[in-house]
Design a protein around this motif. Sequence first.
Motif, short mmCIF file in Angstrom:
data_model
loop_
_atom_site.label_atom_id
_atom_site.label_comp_id
_atom_site.label_asym_id
_atom_site.label_seq_id
_atom_site.Cartn_x
_atom_site.Cartn_y
_atom_site.Cartn_z
N LEU A 1 -8.27 7.93 4.20
CA LEU A 1 -9.65 7.16 3.98
C LEU A 1 -10.46 7.54 3.00
CD1 LEU A 1 -10.57 7.08 7.88
CD2 LEU A 1 -9.49 5.04 6.58
N SER B 1 -9.54 6.19 -0.52
CA SER B 1 -9.55 4.66 -0.89
C SER B 1 -11.01 4.60 -1.41
CB SER B 1 -9.84 3.98 0.51
OG SER B 1 -8.58 4.03 1.12
N ASN C 1 -3.99 2.26 -0.85
CA ASN C 1 -5.06 1.62 -0.17
C ASN C 1 -6.45 1.45 -0.89
OD1 ASN C 1 -3.43 1.43 1.86
ND2 ASN C 1 -3.83 3.70 2.67
N ASP D 1 -8.67 -1.16 3.96
CA ASP D 1 -8.98 -0.22 5.17
C ASP D 1 -9.66 -0.69 6.31
OD1 ASP D 1 -7.43 1.64 3.73
OD2 ASP D 1 -9.09 3.09 3.24
N LYS E 1 -7.05 -2.85 8.17
CA LYS E 1 -6.13 -1.92 8.87
C LYS E 1 -6.98 -1.33 10.22
CE LYS E 1 -3.09 -1.06 5.17
NZ LYS E 1 -2.96 -0.15 4.07
N GLN E 2 -8.25 -0.54 9.96
CA GLN E 2 -8.73 -0.01 11.04
C GLN E 2 -9.11 -0.89 12.24
OE1 GLN E 2 -9.45 3.02 11.51
NE2 GLN E 2 -8.52 3.96 9.49
N VAL F 1 -16.49 2.44 7.10
CA VAL F 1 -15.80 2.19 5.89
C VAL F 1 -16.79 0.89 5.30
CG1 VAL F 1 -13.97 1.07 4.48
CG2 VAL F 1 -13.28 2.75 6.70
#
Lengths: 567, 360
Positions: free
Chosen positions: A72, A75, A236, A241, A244-245, A258
């Motif tokens: 993470l 990114s 990424n 992100d 995706k999360q 994020v």
Amino acid sequence: MTDMTENKAQIVKPKVSRDDWIMRIAMIAIGILLVVGIILPLFTMLSKSFENDDGAFVGLANYIEFFATPALFNSIFNSLYIAIIASVVVLSVSFMYAYALTRTCMPFKWFFKLIALIPLLTPSLLSGISLVYWFGNQGVAKDMLMGESIYGPIGVVIGSSYWVFPHALMIIITALSIADARLYEAADALRTSKIKTFFTVTLPGAKYGLISAAFVVFTLVFTDFGVPKVIGGNFNVLATDIYKQVIGQQNFQMGAVVSVVLLAPAVLAFVVDRIVQKKQVALLSAKAVVLIPKPDAKRDWFFFGFCLAIAAIIIGMIGMAQYAALVTFWPYNLELSLANYDFDLMDGGGWEAFYNSIEMSLYSAFFGTIIIFFGAYLVQKGRGFEIGRGIFQMIAIVPLAVPGMVLGLAYIFFFNAPWNGLGEMIYGTMAILVLVTITHFYTVCHLTSVTALQQMDNEFESVSASLKAPFYKTFGRVTVPVCSPAILDVSMYLFLNAMTTVSAVVFLYSSDTTLASVAVLNMDDAGDIAPAAAMAMMIAYTCICARIIHAISSYLMQRHFQAWRRR
Amino acid sequence: MSEKTYLKIDNVVKNFGDFTALNDVSMSVNEGEFVCFLGPSGCGKTTLLRAVAGLDIQTTGSINQAGLDISALPPSERDFGIVFQSYALFPNMTIRKNIAYGLENRKMPKPEIEKRVDELLDTIGLPDQGNKYPAQLSGGQQQRVALARAIATNPGLLLLDEPLSALDARVRTHLRHEIKSLQQKLGVTTIMVTHDQEEALTMADRIVVMNHGVIEQIGTPMEIYRHPTTAFVADFIGTMNFMEGEVIGDHKVNVGGCELSVKEDIDFKTGDRIHVAIRPEDIVAIEDGKRDDNGMHVTIKHLEFLGSFFRAELTGGPLGGNAIEADFSINLSRRIELAVGNEIEVRLPKKHIRLFPVEG
């Protein structure tokens, strides 16, 4: 003490007229809409980032987890990296392009101006899709990359540069068109060389425009979701992100974290840009003599060649998407057909998604224009109530700093919360899509309206009051007709953006309200790249039609009002 | 014009944050009177007008119009017509529509509106221009339309905010006259804001000279010009020579070694520092050889030809280092040779010399 108070003259408390009441109530109503549309969702999101799955407060735990997870954390650097490279690329190209359009006598300027606006008519996803066909695994020009993969930073930078190009170009064109011819005459008279004139006159003059464009480009690329989603591969970035999360892992808390991380630089860039723009106003106020470029064959043909190359790239991008959409089965059956337009056969929402998009865009343009323009009017021309107007003005600027992904996620948190009765009513409906779209694009429309209103004589309202005309009469009979070009521009801006946006709505659509841009994303995700290209092209056609309608109505309106605009 | 007070302004103060734009201003305007607020930019004259209109309501103090306390009323509940420097004509409406705008709001029947508009178009001398748009008219014509719109509803008070400043000199002079005669014909109480002293002198019944948010002097044009009560007014209106000096006795002052007799008896004590002032046109060239009434021998240091007269800068003699300006007619120049370096005899008539205290 008593003497003092007695002597002190009483402060006059202005009586609030009926008009004032109506205006204040209307402004507060629009203000509440904005608070519900942006402030409360953002606040909810912020508090979510400090909670665990069960809603208990956990302090910075989520942030610690974020920074402790390399996947993470990295990114951030990826996002920064592509945003910086794309900014450098876009700034240099758009500066030269703008220079060619404003400061040279190259032929076919109108053509180049038109071509440069094409990327505005398509979702950012389209450039990603087009790049897949050019340089992807089965791409026609794969060898040009010399073994490098397009799926990753290279693709993201090229794709991002393509779609943010017109945004930067328009700002720089404005900056370059305000040049004062007298400065150049003075430089000439002092026998300054052309190069030196460029560095001492041209560049400083365009300085603020360039800084502003840099921030816009940086923020757009840094927060963009569409391009990295399609072409990013395993590379990424923060925006993907979040997706995706939230969509992939249903980890809403991490999505919120994020989002905050993504929001921070965007807000910073926004604040700095605001400060810079304030300075530019002072620069503009000087009365300048318009600079008219003189022909210079060598320079003109050089820039003609440059613009031709850039135009070729733009046409190549959209052209490839169109070609791919028409090819029956890439790369095995290159016969042209409309098979890919048979959206009802694919996942993603079918033709329904396209119609939904049009419906949503029309609603956004219609209601958005009315609300935003009226709000700008109340702020700009209202009487008294300075505090309220100041607060409104501040809230109206906020949406510009908030990336679409962040806004969309914030909406989930706020409107889907169990305690939110309003959310229950509109969650999953067309209404929430319209609301998020209007909010997302509020600021630019607000500022356009404010600029148009500022150009109107402030004394119109004073005269109307002395003539005992209620404010809404003057608003309807004078303000709206005089500002109609700006109002038309605002509605067009809202329509085009509503058609092409993915980021905010991707979290908020339901099976009944799938949108065309989301369908592009989903079909691409499912591997139906050709239908995705076809759907992206459908959006492009719609936007082109809207543009044409806009141009015609602008023309007709101008002709209708010609009597009072010109002598 | 009657002696009846129509508008009464009492102790009006207007603050913009820390800045005091109006500082305890009191005055009144009689019914049918034409009053000019005159002063340099930033003196508060427009602020005062806007307070009267209710556009920027004063911080403290009261304003009464026709016996009614209007201090806190919004503009829409006051009775006035207003004309701005920018004309503020609605660009998308024809001249007729512009003039009729206020009438429509009074729910006047249509035929009556038409009649009234025709009448007003005649009054302002634009009977055939009614169907044009503002942009098709010249600046002067547009300002006339703005005036017609402002008086259409027969307001009790007409407010003019620098109405002539955007026009060129020739049109301005002409329109000045027109506005004044229209005002007299209608008998409407009028307040005009201007920074142009000529405008104020020619149009106003009374002038209110303002500076730094306070009223310096109120009076008829003649009073203001002939008997300015402060150095500011003396300097702002017309041209005035100022010399620093000292009171040396009864009706005697000393200016840089030159002793002058003065007529004015304001309570100055011997030894007081003062400004001695005289207008250039009041300085007389001596042709009969009599050196009475502050006569003196001076040198022409500089000479400017201004068409109908010469403006000479005089120095030397008893003036010493001081230099003063004097206006000499063309007629005089035919009798006396006016040239730089020439020595002439002039008189500073004591009845025209004014004294002002040195501030601070």
